[in-house]
Design a protein around this motif. Structure first.
Motif, PDB file in Angstrom:
ATOM      1  N   ALA A  95     -11.796 -30.172-116.248  1.00 41.79           N
ATOM      2  CA  ALA A  95     -12.169 -31.693-116.809  1.00 41.79           C
ATOM      3  C   ALA A  95     -11.477 -31.977-118.050  1.00 41.79           C
ATOM      4  CB  ALA A  95     -13.669 -31.846-117.244  1.00 41.79           C
ATOM      5  N   ARG A 136     -15.018 -25.318-114.842  1.00 40.14           N
ATOM      6  CA  ARG A 136     -15.052 -26.845-114.585  1.00 40.14           C
ATOM      7  C   ARG A 136     -14.923 -27.836-115.887  1.00 40.14           C
ATOM      8  NH1 ARG A 136     -13.695 -27.240-109.710  1.00 40.14           N
ATOM      9  NH2 ARG A 136     -14.858 -25.626-108.365  1.00 40.14           N
ATOM     10  N   LEU A 137     -15.278 -27.263-116.935  1.00 40.83           N
ATOM     11  CA  LEU A 137     -15.047 -27.617-118.413  1.00 40.83           C
ATOM     12  C   LEU A 137     -13.462 -27.645-118.798  1.00 40.83           C
ATOM     13  CD1 LEU A 137     -17.985 -26.527-120.423  1.00 40.83           C
ATOM     14  CD2 LEU A 137     -17.303 -28.877-119.988  1.00 40.83           C
ATOM     15  N   ARG A 138     -12.886 -26.508-118.434  1.00 43.00           N
ATOM     16  CA  ARG A 138     -11.596 -26.482-118.706  1.00 43.00           C
ATOM     17  C   ARG A 138     -10.892 -27.560-117.638  1.00 43.00           C
ATOM     18  NH1 ARG A 138     -12.374 -20.723-119.323  1.00 43.00           N
ATOM     19  NH2 ARG A 138     -12.354 -20.307-117.156  1.00 43.00           N
ATOM     20  N   HIS A 193     -16.971 -35.466-115.782  1.00 44.45           N
ATOM     21  CA  HIS A 193     -15.965 -35.023-114.557  1.00 44.45           C
ATOM     22  C   HIS A 193     -16.252 -33.428-114.408  1.00 44.45           C
ATOM     23  CE1 HIS A 193     -13.604 -38.527-115.674  1.00 44.45           C
ATOM     24  NE2 HIS A 193     -13.804 -38.272-117.099  1.00 44.45           N
ATOM     25  N   ALA A 194     -16.663 -32.955-115.528  1.00 48.14           N
ATOM     26  CA  ALA A 194     -17.011 -31.458-115.111  1.00 48.14           C
ATOM     27  C   ALA A 194     -18.422 -31.370-114.270  1.00 48.14           C
ATOM     28  CB  ALA A 194     -17.303 -30.615-116.731  1.00 48.14           C
TER      29      ALA A 194
END
Length: 330
Positions: A304, A300-302, A117-118
């Motif tokens: 996702a 982007r990790l957060r 997703h990220a």
């Protein structure tokens, strides 16, 4: 040993060896982590001791331990590493984050359930940032982070990970990954929504390595419910674990990052009471927090993680879509 001089110089690579020894606790494990021989590690530390003019190691049985002076030096080494990281960030900021490269180290189920997703979002919004992914679990992922082989570590908060107060890293909490019960569809409890773990004390359990996060969670949660699980199968691959559960040879706790699993004969149910959790976080080297490229990846990790955490996995039904991965941290 020469006295400490006001003009002594220090080889930063040797400081890295000392930092790794502090993490690993023995010359042999340090050598293995750094792909050196124990003799080479000893030589590096002896040279560092000569450079700073103080003893860094002392004998303890058949092994060694750090001296008080070594621990003082390590405190400064952490500050020096952070300052060098800030210098690297200042140089990287020249590009203002328009382009760059980031290497992420992560355990396998994070690669399966979080990174896709990220990375899709990152590719859409920051196509100029090149990302490389390396599979690694704690503590190896932090050795890679210290050495600069990776820029961001995605890990699970358990015994093999550094404490939250470790000054070498800046951490970003990502999500609390809930663990659900995986049962064969024919299990007597499969029709219940929530199952007291004590009702499963007589079952055979499938658990990964004792040093893994999910293995540790399973053992501690069962102990808290008054029993020691009967572990007959040690499996560190989620697809293989799902196949065994579906076959009916055991039950397991499965994190939602790898749910649902491709097994029509397997069901996921919630344990009664507080849900077992594992806390997933991202870590970067202290001092690198202002790196614009790393910041974009962390954003982007957060995002996702918010989606993965809100999705809630597949508990309560037959496991059918999405895939499962294998990992050392489980």
């Amino acid at each position: 040993m020469e006295p400490v001089s006001s003009t002594f110089s220090v080889d930063l690579r040797r400081l890295g060896v000392l930092r790794e020894l502090a993490r690993r606790g023995s010359l042999a494990r340090t050598a293995e982590a750094l792909h050196l021989t124990p003799s080479a590690v000893s030589q590096q530390l002896a040279a560092l001791a000569r450079e700073v003019g103080v003893p860094l190691l002392e004998r303890q049985g058949r092994g060694v331990r750090l001296t008080g002076q070594a621990r003082i030096l390590l405190e400064h080494a952490d500050l020096m590493a952070a300052q060098w990281e800030r210098a690297r960030v200042d140089l990287a900021a020249w590009e203002e984050g328009r382009r760059g490269a980031v290497t992420i180290g992560a355990f396998s189920s994070a690669i399966t359930g979080l990174l896709p997703h990220a990375l899709r979002a990152l590719s859409a919004h920051h196509p100029e940032i090149r990302v490389q992914v390396v599979e690694a679990g704690a503590p190896d992922v932090f050795t890679l982070l210290d050495s600069g082989d990776i820029d961001i570590a995605v890990a699970v908060d358990f015994a093999a990970a550094p404490p939250r107060t470790d000054p070498r890293y800046t951490r970003t909490a990502l999500l609390a990954d809930v663990l659900d019960l995986a049962l064969p569809a024919t299990h007597p409890c499969a029709g219940r929504d929530r199952i007291p773990l004590a009702d499963l004390a007589g079952d055979v359990w499938i658990v990964g390595d004792a040093g893994s996060c999910c293995g540790a969670v399973t053992r501690s949660v069962c102990a808290a419910n008054g029993f020691t699980p009967d572990i007959r199968h040690a499996v560190d691959d989620w697809t293989a674990l799902a196949a065994l559960v579906e076959t009916g040879v055991g039950i397991a706790l499965v994190p939602r990052l790898v749910q649902p699993l491709h097994r029509p004969g397997l069901v996921l149910r919630r344990p009664a009471g507080p849900s077992p959790l594992r806390h997933v976080f991202a870590a970067v080297r202290a001092g690198s927090g202002d790196d614009p490229v790393q910041a974009a990846v962390l954003d982007r990790l957060r995002a996702a993680a918010a989606v993965a955490g809100g999705a809630g996995g597949g508990a309560g039904g037959t496991a059918e879509a999405a895939g499962a991965g294998a990992e050392s941290d489980r």
